[in-house]
Design an enzyme around this catalytic site. Sequence first.
Site, PDB file in Angstrom:
ATOM      1  N   ASP B 167       0.858  -1.176   0.000  1.00  0.00           N
ATOM      2  CA  ASP B 167       0.000   0.000   0.000  1.00  0.00           C
ATOM      3  C   ASP B 167       0.901   1.235   0.000  1.00  0.00           C
ATOM      4  OD1 ASP B 167      -1.789  -2.077   0.558  1.00  0.00           O
ATOM      5  OD2 ASP B 167      -3.052  -0.823   1.841  1.00  0.00           O
ATOM      6  N   LYS B 230      -6.780   3.224  -3.463  1.00  0.00           N
ATOM      7  CA  LYS B 230      -7.246   3.194  -2.079  1.00  0.00           C
ATOM      8  C   LYS B 230      -7.509   4.622  -1.617  1.00  0.00           C
ATOM      9  CE  LYS B 230      -5.273   1.988   2.462  1.00  0.00           C
ATOM     10  NZ  LYS B 230      -4.171   1.301   3.159  1.00  0.00           N
ATOM     11  N   LYS B 266      -9.993   0.105  -2.671  1.00  0.00           N
ATOM     12  CA  LYS B 266      -9.969  -0.171  -1.233  1.00  0.00           C
ATOM     13  C   LYS B 266     -10.373   1.096  -0.504  1.00  0.00           C
ATOM     14  CE  LYS B 266      -6.846  -1.344   2.587  1.00  0.00           C
ATOM     15  NZ  LYS B 266      -5.541  -1.890   2.977  1.00  0.00           N
TER      16      LYS B 266
END
Lengths: 285, 330
Positions: B167, B230, B266
């Site tokens: 991430d 995300k 996400k």
Amino acid sequence: MSENRLEIRKTYKLLVNGAFPRSESGRTYEVVDAEGKFIANVAQASRKDLREAVVAARAAQAKWWSQSAYNRGQVIYRLAEMAESRHAEIAEAVELSEGVKSKEARKSVSRGIDRMVWYAGWTDKIAQVFGGANPVAGPFFNFSLPVPSGVVAAVAHPTNSFEGLIDVTFGAIAAGNSVIVLASSDRPVPAVLLGEMSAVSDFPGGVLNILTGKVEELAPVMASHEDIDGLDIGCVQATEHTALISAAAGSIKRVFEGQGFDETTAVRRLRTFIETSTVWHTKGQ
Amino acid sequence: MTSSALRLVTPDSTGIEIPTRKNLPTFVTESGLRTELKKLSGIDAVGAEARIAKLSTRSLKKETKKYAIDLAISMVDLTTLEGADTAGRVASLCTKAMHPDANNLSVPSVAAVCVYPDMVANARAVIGSSPVHVASVSTAFPSGRASLAVKLLDTKDAVEAGADEIDMVIDRGAFLSGNLFKVYEEIVAVKAVCGTAHLKVILETGELVTYDNVRKASWLAMLAGADFIKTSTGKVGVNATLPVALVMLEAVRDFAEEYGELVGVKVAGGIRTTKDALKYLVVVNETAGSSWLTPEYFRFGASSLLNDLLLQRTKQLSGNYARPDRFSGD
């Protein structure tokens, strides 16, 4: 002011977590007086409202119990003060709801307020009366300390609209529990008024939650909800007790079935929703 | 256009091979990227919020709700990103990720655990070869304020320690000052270091100010090779919101139409209740479509959400509301 002024009709709401929400279900029901005339619309709580109230009560209970016993007494007393200054308004609601004479209604409200003050006095005496030092064979002090059960759900009296709410609510609160009380289904207005007063009496939000709705819908959920530690069903029809008690057994709740609002029953109520914590301490020399 | 035109600084100073996804264009100049991003239409903010308000009234019941709760559990990236993280805490998180409810093995495992890079090895040791993925935040999370060399080393470190998902955060400073190509280059470089690990690109939408920026950043990240986009780090005031999720889901949908590549979304930060999670699932289904309703393409970055999902799952199965301390804390 004009004589033919439009009547301002009220829709009473729930008291959950120190706020006054409508039911998440959007439902309301009509409350009528003893002669069948419309008094007000009242929110009809659903089991999800009860669930929200349990979450709030659980969070508030630690805060309530962390306050000093003296302080808890002050807060309950403060609510009694508020109720006293609006004595006439509550008495009027009781008179209208129950169809009793106004003198009788006023007396009933006075008794309720006095009982609240009585519970306020109990907060710092519970440990003295129900706790104590135990004799043990050894150089130790051994103390039994009463601690609150946690979250208590109660059903208020179906007809005694004000007094019948006080005992089932403030017994558990005085002992340091947070409470979710279901007001009388048919006569909820005095209870709702008291809830509105509690907003100005320093209760941490969530300690006192008042729902209005149907006993047959909510009492079984109160009994089966795992995160409720105590259940007061003294005011529920006796025929329902067995089912509620067995539902409550699933999460080993304390259940109170006592009826009446005399002092003996009130003391039993206080005792029901406490647990005993035992502490050992060395005596030294 | 060849990839060698990109001059990237790497920890070991060797050039970076840029894997070209078959349908994606590669941009070597700022102007090419700008032209591509100019194609994007503006977002109707009022319309997006109204759509969310409408979709949020949707209520899932009974069988659908049970299915949705299990689906949501399987989409959770169980996260601990605290300065106070310890090996023990990460180990218990991993155990919980594999068996969210120790008393009920019918509960699906979550999608991944998400930890800081130095905790990846600890997590991998517990997770082993279980299907639960190990995700690591990277690139000087959460601010992203470090040189590219450091960011790449950070990522490489995590991948070598066993992370199969990375991430990364984008450089919001560069994005907001209009230096889009820098953002693009960084993502491309990190993607290259990731190897087979999936790359999630954190846009930190709370700092991007407008929905138009969110769409632009989403598109940019996808062009640069993100496997997931995300919303947030969870470390700033504004976290994932439904309208932002809507904008990002529209972006992945449009991107799939244009380039034939499915990119995941996400949402992270501030999603604590089952009710919230189910709202997101409704929005996913109604915006991007059911292809995204799998852990492969939609994730929740959360910690306390999992316990609420378990509570509601228990309620659906037993009919009684469950006690929160029935499930382990994180």
